[in-house]
Scaffold this motif. Structure first.
Motif, short mmCIF file in Angstrom:
data_model
loop_
_atom_site.label_atom_id
_atom_site.label_comp_id
_atom_site.label_asym_id
_atom_site.label_seq_id
_atom_site.Cartn_x
_atom_site.Cartn_y
_atom_site.Cartn_z
N THR A 291 -3.31 -5.48 11.00
CA THR A 291 -3.73 -4.55 9.96
C THR A 291 -4.26 -5.24 8.71
O THR A 291 -5.02 -4.63 7.95
CB THR A 291 -2.56 -3.64 9.54
N HIS A 292 -3.86 -6.49 8.49
CA HIS A 292 -4.22 -7.19 7.25
C HIS A 292 -4.57 -8.65 7.54
O HIS A 292 -3.97 -9.28 8.42
CB HIS A 292 -3.07 -7.16 6.24
N SER B 190 0.49 -9.90 7.34
CA SER B 190 -0.91 -10.32 7.38
C SER B 190 -1.09 -11.48 8.36
O SER B 190 -0.12 -12.16 8.72
CB SER B 190 -1.38 -10.78 5.99
N THR C 47 0.84 -1.18 0.00
CA THR C 47 0.00 0.00 0.00
C THR C 47 0.88 1.24 0.00
O THR C 47 1.87 1.29 0.71
CB THR C 47 -0.89 0.00 1.26
N GLY D 11 -9.46 -6.53 -2.72
CA GLY D 11 -8.27 -5.71 -2.56
C GLY D 11 -6.94 -6.44 -2.58
O GLY D 11 -5.89 -5.80 -2.45
N GLY E 224 -7.14 -4.51 6.12
CA GLY E 224 -6.78 -4.62 4.72
C GLY E 224 -6.60 -6.06 4.28
O GLY E 224 -6.46 -6.97 5.10
N CYS E 225 -6.60 -6.26 2.98
CA CYS E 225 -6.32 -7.59 2.41
C CYS E 225 -5.27 -7.42 1.32
O CYS E 225 -5.52 -6.77 0.31
CB CYS E 225 -7.59 -8.21 1.84
#
Length: 294
Positions: free
Chosen positions: A41-42, A17, A9, A108, A78-79
């Protein structure tokens, strides 16, 4: 070959992740709320037959993708990568994996991980991988081929198979998602950490998990408590641009024959959160220590 760097990102560097595997049995919104609580976050959604509750291709419709993306946004998660393992040489693989790729892009993801193929399906695999790589270009995805853990004969058993396989595929949208935690059960005589380091220059993403070998089979442990050598692997990752996923399938173990076996009951959320919080700390510590030592 140099690293196939998948851009993170904007404004971020390495993404860590959490695989959805430990949340097997929980609805996705509950998983996202839990991940947010522990500061993750992921997420890497896990659609792996035998690893999780049964699913079919209706899970990957446009409507399901829009719903999943909304759940992610609502939770602030997120992903970046998605696991959706199939044999890419099976007769229906082109249609099935293309649908899963479109779903991954819709939520995403930039990376979609899968197995390569059983050696017996080699010819069909090479027929399928070319159009799938072209679709990856259209969707701005990369395909990460992952070494399996079930002891079968695959086109990608260990790092030694990877260079020739990727050279024959010959497409920058296809690379490795190496998982040293699979190596122990798949090829028990191979050093998982040594093999991970050999594979790393060909990786576009990687999984980190730890495993203990017992008479009853192979059991997934807290990071640092197994025999994979996760500390060595993380120190090597620190010198690369690779993002990674922590994968701890707490409901699952492999029998002595390396076949997966799921427990009858899902793991309590408090236990999942404790294990994953410790894993995030472990990964952060070893990445930071390696950077400081460089």
């Amino acid at each position: 070959m140099t690293h196939l760097h998948v851009p993170a990102t904007p404004g971020r560097d390495r993404i860590v992740s959490i695989s959805g595997a430990p949340y097997d049995g929980y609805p996705a919104p509950h998983m996202f709320e839990s991940l947010a609580r522990i500061g993750a976050t992921h997420v890497e959604p896990a659609y792996i037959v035998g690893y999780t509750e049964p699913f079919d291709e209706s899970s990957f419709t446009d409507e399901r993708g829009a719903e999943y993306a909304r759940w992610l946004a609502d939770a602030g998660i997120g992903c970046f990568a998605m696991s959706s393992h199939i044999d890419l040489g099976r007769p229906d693989a082109l249609a099935v994996f293309a649908g899963r790729m479109r779903f991954a892009a819709r939520i995403g993801a930039k990376v979609i991980n899968t197995n390569a193929t059983a050696r017996a399906n080699e010819a069909r695999f090479f027929q399928n991988i070319e159009p799938l790589a072209r679709l990856a270009e259209q969707l701005d995805l990369v395909i990460g081929l992952e070494n399996p853990g079930d002891g079968s004969d695959n086109l990608l058993n260990t790092a030694a198979d990877a260079q020739a396989l990727l050279a024959r595929i010959g497409h920058p949208r296809v690379g490795l998602n190496y998982d040293a935690g699979n190596t122990l059960s798949h090829r028990p005589a191979v050093s998982p950490a040594d093999d991970a380091l050999a594979a790393m220059p060909l990786c576009l993403h990687t999984h980190v998990k730890d495993v203990q070998r017992r008479p009853e089979g192979y059991f997934f442990t807290a990071l640092g408590e197994g025999e994979i050598g996760c500390d060595r692997i993380l120190r090597a990752i620190a010198a690369t641009p690779l993002s990674l996923s922590i994968e701890i399938p707490m409901r699952l173990h492999r029998g002595p024959d390396a076949q997966p076996s799921r427990a009858a009951w899902r793991v309590p959320v408090a236990d999942i959160e404790a294990r994953l919080t410790a894993a995030l700390d472990y990964v952060g510590h070893h990445l930071a220590a390696a950077r400081q030592a460089a």
